[in-house]
Design a protein around this motif. Structure first.
Motif, PDB file in Angstrom:
ATOM      1  N   THR A  15       0.830  -1.204   0.000  1.00 41.91           N
ATOM      2  CA  THR A  15       0.000   0.000   0.000  1.00 41.91           C
ATOM      3  C   THR A  15       0.866   1.255   0.000  1.00 41.91           C
ATOM      4  OG1 THR A  15      -1.684  -1.217   1.216  1.00 41.91           O
ATOM      5  CG2 THR A  15      -1.877   1.174   1.210  1.00 41.91           C
ATOM      6  N   LYS A  16       1.937   1.245   0.803  1.00 31.38           N
ATOM      7  CA  LYS A  16       2.861   2.373   0.852  1.00 31.38           C
ATOM      8  C   LYS A  16       3.518   2.589  -0.509  1.00 31.38           C
ATOM      9  CE  LYS A  16       5.403   5.479   2.949  1.00 31.38           C
ATOM     10  NZ  LYS A  16       4.866   6.762   3.352  1.00 31.38           N
ATOM     11  N   GLU A  19       1.095   4.301  -2.805  1.00 33.43           N
ATOM     12  CA  GLU A  19       0.988   5.736  -2.502  1.00 33.43           C
ATOM     13  C   GLU A  19       2.184   6.503  -3.066  1.00 33.43           C
ATOM     14  OE1 GLU A  19       0.693   5.993   1.724  1.00 33.43           O
ATOM     15  OE2 GLU A  19      -1.241   4.960   1.784  1.00 33.43           O
ATOM     16  N   LYS A  22       1.968   6.844  -6.837  1.00 36.64           N
ATOM     17  CA  LYS A  22       0.999   7.869  -7.243  1.00 36.64           C
ATOM     18  C   LYS A  22       1.560   9.269  -7.038  1.00 36.64           C
ATOM     19  CE  LYS A  22      -3.166   5.145  -6.705  1.00 36.64           C
ATOM     20  NZ  LYS A  22      -4.382   4.917  -5.937  1.00 36.64           N
ATOM     21  N   LYS A  23       2.303   9.484  -5.941  1.00 38.17           N
ATOM     22  CA  LYS A  23       2.909  10.793  -5.691  1.00 38.17           C
ATOM     23  C   LYS A  23       3.983  11.112  -6.722  1.00 38.17           C
ATOM     24  CE  LYS A  23       2.222  11.135  -0.722  1.00 38.17           C
ATOM     25  NZ  LYS A  23       2.894  11.174   0.584  1.00 38.17           N
TER      26      LYS A  23
END
Length: 93
Positions: A15-16, A19, A22-23
């Protein structure tokens, strides 16, 4: 992600990673994440079993190198002796 001992522990790093990808909004990171997702079933098997092929690959390479150094012998007994001696040196060291 791969250092975890269970699938539940591996979910948080995945999950990290999502994220962070996406950033970053870069094609390279997107491709990396797609690859991780594509191989996730295999990664799960690795996490559960801990089985890797590294040792097998290393042994195969060592065998190929030993055989390569013994090429040129016309006598099969000498060829076999060189292979056995080289492999004995590797295991004794």
């Amino acid at each position: 992600m791969l250092r975890t001992g269970s699938l539940e522990d591996a979910a948080a790093p995945k999950t990290k990673l999502e994220e962070l990808v996406k950033k970053a909004a870069r094609s390279e990171t997107n491709r990396l994440y797609r690859t991780v997702c594509r191989w996730w079933k295999e990664i799960e098997v690795l996490i559960i079993t801990g089985a890797m092929t590294g040792k097998v690959e290393a042994n195969s390479t060592a065998i190929k190198n030993i055989k390569r150094t013994a090429r040129g012998y016309r006598n099969p007994a000498n060829y076999k002796s060189v292979i056995l001696l080289r492999s004995a040196v590797r295991t004794a060291a």
